[in-house]
Write a protein that holds these residues in place. Structure first.
Motif: not given
Length: 511
Positions: A455-459, A461-471, A6-9
């Protein structure tokens, strides 16, 4: 369904660096795992006197040179790297000493150093044996773990050098430091390779330093350990000096994420992030890794910790492609006639131990032929491939005996390019192998972990609650080329060959 980015271009580039004892690579990947650009540089090791050591000034040069080269190779896409990130894979159990300026106090002692056994035994005796080690850290302390370096340093390093050491830092975090200017942090993966971290808590275990005799040296060692950080916390951006050196645009300073040991990188680069998934890496060393939610229940497998949470079970053999290259010739893969040699090579076989392999009871080099070495190049190549397949099958069985229920086996690395090697291995295992599109498992794995971190770092920063995992990152970037099935007509032959191999290891020569 995997979580989508969602956050990485979408045009972002992720660079995976792979620092090994054989060379250095930097591969630039798009977000689908396609290789956009790549560069390769050599590594020269200090080996006089049986050691295996890496000059840290060379490592700094490799980090800078690889960055210059990959920036040039990216051409007009270099700006896309600025919106992406960097991941680093480096050799496990390798570590050096630096002063407060990041300059070398002592070369990095490498994982395959042949002088460490006596120091490991000395330190293990002080601690009270492996039982005490497992109480403290949850896993074993193997010879090559970098705690052995500290015991050796007590014999080989001057008091002045002990006192001027600012950090004892593993291979990957050193490379990250030379790229970012920050040497005070390490990853869970790298810390797990020292033998000093508690695998259950991801914290340093000070009692492990009782392996060192002098109390004052224990204190100095404790003060030199870097902080352990989460995989989603960037080490930092490429430093301005590195960026200027690489002629990067002023706004192109991609973030560097916590590093992976090459075994962890090969595991995630092989798509193995869930319990039961096994990744075999056929490189200079031959490795069988698996991911698990728990520590091994029995046996002597190396146990480490992955940045994304689970444990890494590992059996790493020093004798991989370097054995094959030395004994069968570096162009062995061109010997097409080897595919026409029947299984078991009409009775010719070999023990593949160019180097010692303590995990199988081989304490000294042991390359033995039965009935004798052969001048037939095709037979020699196939016999060597079969020997390595038996060794790897042994490791897979160790994983199963330690409690792993194997659901999938992936294979990567230079030897995996050989259809014959993969067919022999699949038949020895009597399991299909999933072969990766990328032969560069560690570099790809470093990039996959960096994408998850970015992606997790940007989430955050941007207040996105859903996690983004290694999988999730694996689903985005790791691609499989094909499946190699066992050859049914070979399976019984290789089961018999495996039995002969095991008895030979125990001193009973083939009849």
């Amino acid at each position: 369904m995997p979580e989508l980015l969602r956050c990485v271009p979408p045009n972002a580039i992720i660079v995976g660096y792979d620092f090994s004892t054989g060379g250095v690579k930097a591969l630039a990947f798009d977000l689908s795992g396609n290789t956009v650009a790549q560069v390769r540089l050599p590594t020269d090791l200090w080996t006089e006197g049986g050691v295996s050591e890496l000059n840290l000034m060379q490592l700094e040069g490799q980090a800078r040179a690889a960055t210059r080269a990959i920036a040039g190779a990216l051409g007009t896409r270099v700006a896309d790297w600025g919106t992406g990130g960097c991941g680093i894979s480096a050799t496990h159990h390798t570590a050096g000493r630096i002063d407060g300026r990041g300059n070398q106090v002592r070369r990095a002692i490498c994982w395959n150093d042949q002088t460490l056994a006596q120091y490991h035994a000395e330190g293990l005796k002080r601690l009270g044996g492996q039982g005490r080690v497992k109480e403290l850290t949850g896993g074993p302390w193997a010879v090559r773990y970098s705690l052995s370096h500290l015991v050796k340093d007590e014999h080989a390093l001057s008091e002045t050098d002990w006192k001027r050491t600012d950090g004892v830092v593993p291979h990957g975090p050193l490379a990250a430091g030379y790229l970012t200017g920050r040497f005070d942090v390490t990853s869970v993966s790298s810390a797990a390779s020292t033998g000093i971290m508690d695998l259950r808590t991801n914290q340093w275990r000070k009692e492990m330093l009782d392996a060192i005799a002098k109390p004052e040296y224990r204190t100095l060692a404790w003060e030199s350990l870097p902080d352990i950080i989460d995989m989603n916390q960037p080490v930092g951006p490429l430093s301005d000096s590195v960026g200027l050196d690489a002629n990067l645009p002023a706004n192109c300073r991609p973030l560097v994420f916590p590093t992976l040991d090459d075994q962890a990188a090969g595991l995630i680069g092989g798509g193995a992030v869930e319990a039961g998934q096994v990744a075999i890496i056929l490189g200079n060393s031959a490795v069988v890794n698996s991911s698990s939610a728990r520590l091994p229940q029995s046996g002597t497998l190396d146990a480490m910790k992955l940045n994304w949470g689970p444990y890494l079970w590992m059996r790493c053999y020093s004798n991989g492609a370097q054995f094959l290259d030395e004994v069968a010739g570096k162009d062995w893969f061109k010997v097409e006639e080897a595919a026409k040699v029947p299984p078991l090579c009409n009775g010719t076989s070999v023990l593949p131990f160019l180097l010692s392999e303590p995990s199988v009871g081989v304490e000294a080099p042991r390359v033995e032929w039965h009935p004798a070495n052969t001048e037939n190049r095709a037979v020699k190549v196939r016999a060597c491939l079969e020997a390595l397949a038996y060794l790897l099958a042994r490791a897979v069985r160790e994983h199963e005996q330690a409690g792993q229920i194997v659901t999938r086996v992936t294979v990567s690395g230079g030897m995996a390019k050989s259809q014959l090697m993969c067919e022999i291995l699949a038949s020895a295992l009597n399991r299909p192998l999933e072969r990766l599109v990328s032969d560069e498992g560690p570099a790809l794995g470093a990039a996959v972990a960096a994408l998850a971190g970015l992606e997790s770092h940007l989430r955050k920063q941007q207040g996105v609650a859903e996690p983004y995992t290694a999988a999730d990152a694996v689903s985005a970037m790791v691609r499989f080329r094909d499946r190699v099935d066992p050859r049914p007509e070979w399976v019984k032959d290789y089961a018999r060959g495996q039995d002969v191999f095991e008895r030979w290891l125990n001193g009973q020569r083939p009849s």
